[in-house]
Design a protein around this motif. Structure first.
Motif, PDB file in Angstrom:
ATOM      1  N   ALA A 169      14.478   1.661  -8.413  1.00  0.00           N
ATOM      2  CA  ALA A 169      12.961   1.642  -8.066  1.00  0.00           C
ATOM      3  C   ALA A 169      12.511   2.007  -7.222  1.00  0.00           C
ATOM      4  O   ALA A 169      12.603   2.924  -7.335  1.00  0.00           O
ATOM      5  N   VAL A 170      11.366   1.406  -7.203  1.00  0.00           N
ATOM      6  CA  VAL A 170      10.017   2.152  -6.999  1.00  0.00           C
ATOM      7  C   VAL A 170       9.549   1.006  -6.054  1.00  0.00           C
ATOM      8  O   VAL A 170       8.818   0.242  -6.667  1.00  0.00           O
ATOM      9  N   ALA A 171       9.509   1.499  -5.125  1.00  0.00           N
ATOM     10  CA  ALA A 171       8.682   0.872  -3.705  1.00  0.00           C
ATOM     11  C   ALA A 171       7.425   0.800  -3.470  1.00  0.00           C
ATOM     12  O   ALA A 171       6.764   1.526  -2.900  1.00  0.00           O
ATOM     13  N   CYS A 172       6.796  -0.133  -3.548  1.00  0.00           N
ATOM     14  CA  CYS A 172       4.953  -0.166  -4.048  1.00  0.00           C
ATOM     15  C   CYS A 172       4.349  -0.897  -3.172  1.00  0.00           C
ATOM     16  O   CYS A 172       4.155  -1.979  -3.446  1.00  0.00           O
ATOM     17  N   THR A 173       5.076  -1.520  -1.884  1.00  0.00           N
ATOM     18  CA  THR A 173       4.861  -2.507  -0.983  1.00  0.00           C
ATOM     19  C   THR A 173       3.622  -2.722   0.385  1.00  0.00           C
ATOM     20  O   THR A 173       3.268  -3.828   0.443  1.00  0.00           O
ATOM     21  N   GLY A 174       3.292  -1.748   0.418  1.00  0.00           N
ATOM     22  CA  GLY A 174       1.623  -1.501   0.438  1.00  0.00           C
ATOM     23  C   GLY A 174       2.037  -1.062   1.944  1.00  0.00           C
ATOM     24  O   GLY A 174       3.048  -0.712   2.714  1.00  0.00           O
ATOM     25  N   ALA A 175       1.492  -1.601   2.500  1.00  0.00           N
ATOM     26  CA  ALA A 175       1.347  -1.135   4.577  1.00  0.00           C
ATOM     27  C   ALA A 175       2.398  -1.912   5.197  1.00  0.00           C
ATOM     28  O   ALA A 175       2.410  -1.811   6.292  1.00  0.00           O
ATOM     29  N   ARG A 176       2.535  -3.250   4.427  1.00  0.00           N
ATOM     30  CA  ARG A 176       3.380  -3.946   5.437  1.00  0.00           C
ATOM     31  C   ARG A 176       5.021  -4.521   4.889  1.00  0.00           C
ATOM     32  O   ARG A 176       5.274  -5.125   5.292  1.00  0.00           O
ATOM     33  N   TYR A 279     -11.344  -4.023  10.264  1.00  0.00           N
ATOM     34  CA  TYR A 279     -10.118  -3.043  10.052  1.00  0.00           C
ATOM     35  C   TYR A 279     -10.210  -2.650  10.931  1.00  0.00           C
ATOM     36  O   TYR A 279     -10.402  -1.416  11.912  1.00  0.00           O
ATOM     37  N   ARG A 280      -8.460  -1.500  11.603  1.00  0.00           N
ATOM     38  CA  ARG A 280      -8.121  -0.816  12.009  1.00  0.00           C
ATOM     39  C   ARG A 280      -7.352   0.797  11.279  1.00  0.00           C
ATOM     40  O   ARG A 280      -7.067   0.300  10.374  1.00  0.00           O
ATOM     41  N   PHE A 281      -7.909   1.806  11.665  1.00  0.00           N
ATOM     42  CA  PHE A 281      -7.539   2.940  10.240  1.00  0.00           C
ATOM     43  C   PHE A 281      -5.463   3.449  11.085  1.00  0.00           C
ATOM     44  O   PHE A 281      -5.677   3.166  12.064  1.00  0.00           O
ATOM     45  N   HIS A 282      -5.260   3.716   9.821  1.00  0.00           N
ATOM     46  CA  HIS A 282      -4.087   4.169  10.173  1.00  0.00           C
ATOM     47  C   HIS A 282      -3.622   5.551   9.731  1.00  0.00           C
ATOM     48  O   HIS A 282      -4.336   5.988   8.810  1.00  0.00           O
ATOM     49  N   ALA A 283      -2.738   6.109  10.420  1.00  0.00           N
ATOM     50  CA  ALA A 283      -2.337   7.919  10.201  1.00  0.00           C
ATOM     51  C   ALA A 283      -0.362   7.514   9.637  1.00  0.00           C
ATOM     52  O   ALA A 283      -0.599   7.968  11.225  1.00  0.00           O
ATOM     53  N   ARG A 284       0.050   7.685   9.417  1.00  0.00           N
ATOM     54  CA  ARG A 284       1.555   7.291   9.169  1.00  0.00           C
ATOM     55  C   ARG A 284       2.073   7.840   7.601  1.00  0.00           C
ATOM     56  O   ARG A 284       0.772   7.557   6.473  1.00  0.00           O
ATOM     57  N   ALA A 285       3.321   8.219   7.459  1.00  0.00           N
ATOM     58  CA  ALA A 285       3.894   8.665   6.485  1.00  0.00           C
ATOM     59  C   ALA A 285       5.805   8.663   6.937  1.00  0.00           C
ATOM     60  O   ALA A 285       6.253   8.547   7.936  1.00  0.00           O
ATOM     61  N   ARG A 293      17.912   6.368  -5.754  1.00  0.00           N
ATOM     62  CA  ARG A 293      17.712   5.224  -6.405  1.00  0.00           C
ATOM     63  C   ARG A 293      15.911   5.033  -6.738  1.00  0.00           C
ATOM     64  O   ARG A 293      15.907   4.143  -7.535  1.00  0.00           O
ATOM     65  N   VAL A 294      16.141   4.414  -5.381  1.00  0.00           N
ATOM     66  CA  VAL A 294      14.728   4.273  -4.613  1.00  0.00           C
ATOM     67  C   VAL A 294      13.339   4.954  -4.302  1.00  0.00           C
ATOM     68  O   VAL A 294      13.983   6.288  -3.593  1.00  0.00           O
ATOM     69  N   LEU A 295      12.449   5.258  -5.219  1.00  0.00           N
ATOM     70  CA  LEU A 295      11.467   6.086  -4.807  1.00  0.00           C
ATOM     71  C   LEU A 295      10.530   5.663  -3.922  1.00  0.00           C
ATOM     72  O   LEU A 295      10.227   3.958  -4.045  1.00  0.00           O
ATOM     73  N   LEU A 296       9.524   5.840  -3.240  1.00  0.00           N
ATOM     74  CA  LEU A 296       8.168   5.159  -2.402  1.00  0.00           C
ATOM     75  C   LEU A 296       7.027   5.532  -2.876  1.00  0.00           C
ATOM     76  O   LEU A 296       6.898   6.576  -3.297  1.00  0.00           O
ATOM     77  N   ALA A 297       5.925   4.892  -3.257  1.00  0.00           N
ATOM     78  CA  ALA A 297       4.550   4.890  -3.329  1.00  0.00           C
ATOM     79  C   ALA A 297       3.438   4.414  -2.268  1.00  0.00           C
ATOM     80  O   ALA A 297       3.840   2.972  -2.530  1.00  0.00           O
ATOM     81  N   GLY A 298       2.528   4.925  -3.248  1.00  0.00           N
ATOM     82  CA  GLY A 298       0.821   4.024  -2.369  1.00  0.00           C
ATOM     83  C   GLY A 298       0.977   4.259  -1.456  1.00  0.00           C
ATOM     84  O   GLY A 298       1.768   4.498  -0.168  1.00  0.00           O
ATOM     85  N   ASP A 299       0.448   2.852  -0.284  1.00  0.00           N
ATOM     86  CA  ASP A 299       0.713   2.519   1.303  1.00  0.00           C
ATOM     87  C   ASP A 299       2.464   2.525   1.499  1.00  0.00           C
ATOM     88  O   ASP A 299       1.811   2.250   3.174  1.00  0.00           O
ATOM     89  N   SER A 300       2.876   1.823   0.690  1.00  0.00           N
ATOM     90  CA  SER A 300       4.330   1.763   1.544  1.00  0.00           C
ATOM     91  C   SER A 300       4.778   3.266   1.995  1.00  0.00           C
ATOM     92  O   SER A 300       6.208   3.545   2.813  1.00  0.00           O
ATOM     93  N   ALA A 301       3.964   3.917   1.706  1.00  0.00           N
ATOM     94  CA  ALA A 301       5.110   5.770   1.886  1.00  0.00           C
ATOM     95  C   ALA A 301       3.710   6.193   2.463  1.00  0.00           C
ATOM     96  O   ALA A 301       4.100   7.006   3.329  1.00  0.00           O
TER      97      ALA A 301
END
Length: 556
Positions: A169-176, A279-285, A293-301
């Protein structure tokens, strides 16, 4: 070349990947996986696509090129507004401008401005033509379980709870995507900035502003803060104002102050607000981008401030990196350990983005009196002192990350990485750098761009003086998936590719399936070719001095 080593990339595999999230990162991941012949199930919480607002508008040249590999790039470029010049002002005076360079001769401009909503529509149309992609709206992933055989995603749907299974699976769930991150046990540490930012998409006639990005420090019409202006299609302009943390958009609309704010920028001319948001800016990782077996991508990461357009663009590079590696593992062309390099490469890219954008935010929104004094001093000096201009940080624009320290990259002392180049520039071609896109004439495939032939598997590009028979046999031994050897002289009819690469005699360039240079080998032995290819596929490499005995066929 051994024909058994040349496989069609569009033949369907037995394995399946679930992509969680149907935004641009998820869409790109699904399309690239399908291009590699991997069946995909796309899950999204929403009941349907919600094309609201322009959101991420700046699509970088190399990202458009990725989209072109799935049939979307040229359409996005044609519909968007293109620009190559970035201007920066202090108060009402221009400090500097620069034009973005191209390491090759790409058919795409440095940046294309087009609304995220329209980009998603075009990608949806491409997905609809891919029978290997199954899109399921209204599927909220509430739990993730996995073992050595696969992944089980528990989804809440209008019809009740269902389980979706996949090999990966690839988690591309975004900021939320908090629920998915929690299920995977990853942290999402970082900071949120106090100041707010107001976005208004304004439809108006603004002559001379249609082909450049404008950034203003402390303009008279937003004293003490910043304003960013981007052109968009259909005479629309994105204006970002930095505003105080207690800013109230509804109150400003009601009082008429919003109209006054807009008119101080565009003057006394007709306009229409197409979309607005605060909106408000964030800096997170996340601390890990691969969890089993799961990779995180995009704003979910990762989340970064948007000055430099490093959000959506970085997500697309995550998608390509994940897609070719998952495809190679599912096809049996690489061992599962190759997926470890996804975290190695993309987490390093994340850290680079956080460093760059956090430095920008420190300059844009100084949090201490010392930082404020330093900024005033730099901006004031930059009006008359060219040496101070380099210290002005209005956002380093998005660029591909350089995998020079990747475990997949074979370094070459004769082509060292010289560090982060000046803004707007790119590093010289070499190990870990994405290959320049240059017009070619390939008689075998009839393709006309170098990156088109680079994305079908591993590509070995040889210059004059190389024993191609020996290299071909070594490659057939080392590569378990598609691999092709091409002589530079056979495709570079104009010399443009040799110039862009600064190619030298007796070189073998090893190009990865995502068009990154994995190695540049100088007059290599067959053993060195084997070692570089094995390394680029995430496999344990045998020292070159021992490779003839352990890995090469007897006739090499």
């Amino acid at each position: 070349m051994d024909e058994t080593k040349v496989s069609r990339i569009d033949e369907p595999t037995a394995g399946r990947v679930a992509v969680v999230g149907n935004g641009p990162t998820g869409q790109t991941t699904a399309l690239l996986l399908a291009r590699w012949g991997v069946p995909v199930t796309v899950l999204d919480t929403r009941p349907e696509r919600d094309p609201i607002g322009s959101k991420s508008i700046c699509q970088q040249r190399d990202v458009v090129d990725v989209w072109e590999s799935v049939g979307a790039g040229a359409r996005i470029a044609d519909e968007g507004v293109t620009w190559a010049t970035a201007r920066t002002f202090y108060k009402d005076q221009e400090l500097f401008s620069y034009t973005l360079t191209d390491p090759g001769r790409s058919p795409f401009p440095p940046f294309v401005n087009i609304s995220q909503a329209r980009t998603e529509q075009i990608l949806d149309e491409c997905i609809a033509r891919r029978p290997l992609i199954d899109v399921r709206w209204g599927h909220e992933v509430v739990d993730v379980a996995q073992d050595d055989t696969g992944v089980v995603l528990t989804c809440r749907t209008p019809q009740g709870q269902v389980e979706v299974t996949a090999d990966y699976a690839v988690a591309c769930t975004g900021a939320r995507g908090d629920r998915v991150r929690a299920a995977l046990g990853v942290t999402f540490d970082g900071q949120s900035f106090d100041d707010l930012f107001l976005i208004c998409d304004i439809k108006a006639d603004l002559p001379g502003w249609a082909n450049e990005r404008r950034f203003y420090f402390d303009p008279p019409w937003n004293p003490g803060r910043q304003v960013l202006i981007h052109p968009c299609p259909d005479s629309t302009f994105r204006i970002d104002w930095q505003v105080p943390g207690d800013y109230d958009l509804a109150a400003e609309e009601e009082s008429g102050a919003l109209d006054e704010r807009i008119r101080t920028v565009i003057g006394d001319r007709p306009y229409e607000i197409v979309w607005k948001s605060v909106y408000r800016f964030h800096a997170r990782a996340v601390n890990r981008m691969r969890v089993g077996r799961v990779l995180l991508a995009g704003d979910s990461a990762h989340l970064v401030a948007p000055f430099g357009a490093r959000g959506l663009n970085t997500g697309v590079f995550d998608a390509e990196n994940a897609a070719w590696k998952l495809a190679y593992v599912l096809r049996g062309w690489a061992d599962e350990e190759l997926l470890d390099s996804y975290h190695d490469e993309r987490h390093a890219a994340t850290m680079e983005n956080l460093e760059v954008t956090s430095a920008t935010m420190d300059f844009l929104v100084p949090r201490t009196e010392e930082q404020r004094r330093r900024r005033r001093d730099i901006l004031t000096r930059a009006l008359t002192d060219p040496a101070a201009v380099a210290q002005v940080d209005s956002g380093r624009l998005s660029e591909p990350f350089w995998y020079v320290d990747s475990p997949l990259t074979t370094p070459n002392p004769s082509r060292p990485f010289t560090g982060r180049p000046p803004r707007g520039a790119v590093p010289p071609a070499g190990p870990g750098i994405i290959a320049p896109d240059v017009p070619i004439s390939d008689p075998e495939t009839q393709r006309t761009r170098f990156r088109e032939i680079a994305r079908d598997g591993f590509l070995l590009l040889t210059t004059d003086g190389v024993d191609t028979d020996a290299v071909s046999q070594a490659a057939a031994q080392a590569a378990r998936g598609p691999v092709r050897l091409v002589r530079l002289a056979d495709i570079d009819v104009t010399g443009a590719l040799a110039e862009a690469l600064a190619a030298r005699p007796e070189e073998v360039w090893v190009i990865r399936p995502d068009a990154y240079v994995a190695a540049v080998l100088n007059a290599p032995s067959p053993a060195e070719v084997v070692s570089a290819l094995q390394r680029a596929q995430g496999r344990r490499t045998v020292p070159a001095e021992d490779a003839d005995q352990e890995t090469l066929p007897a006739d090499v």
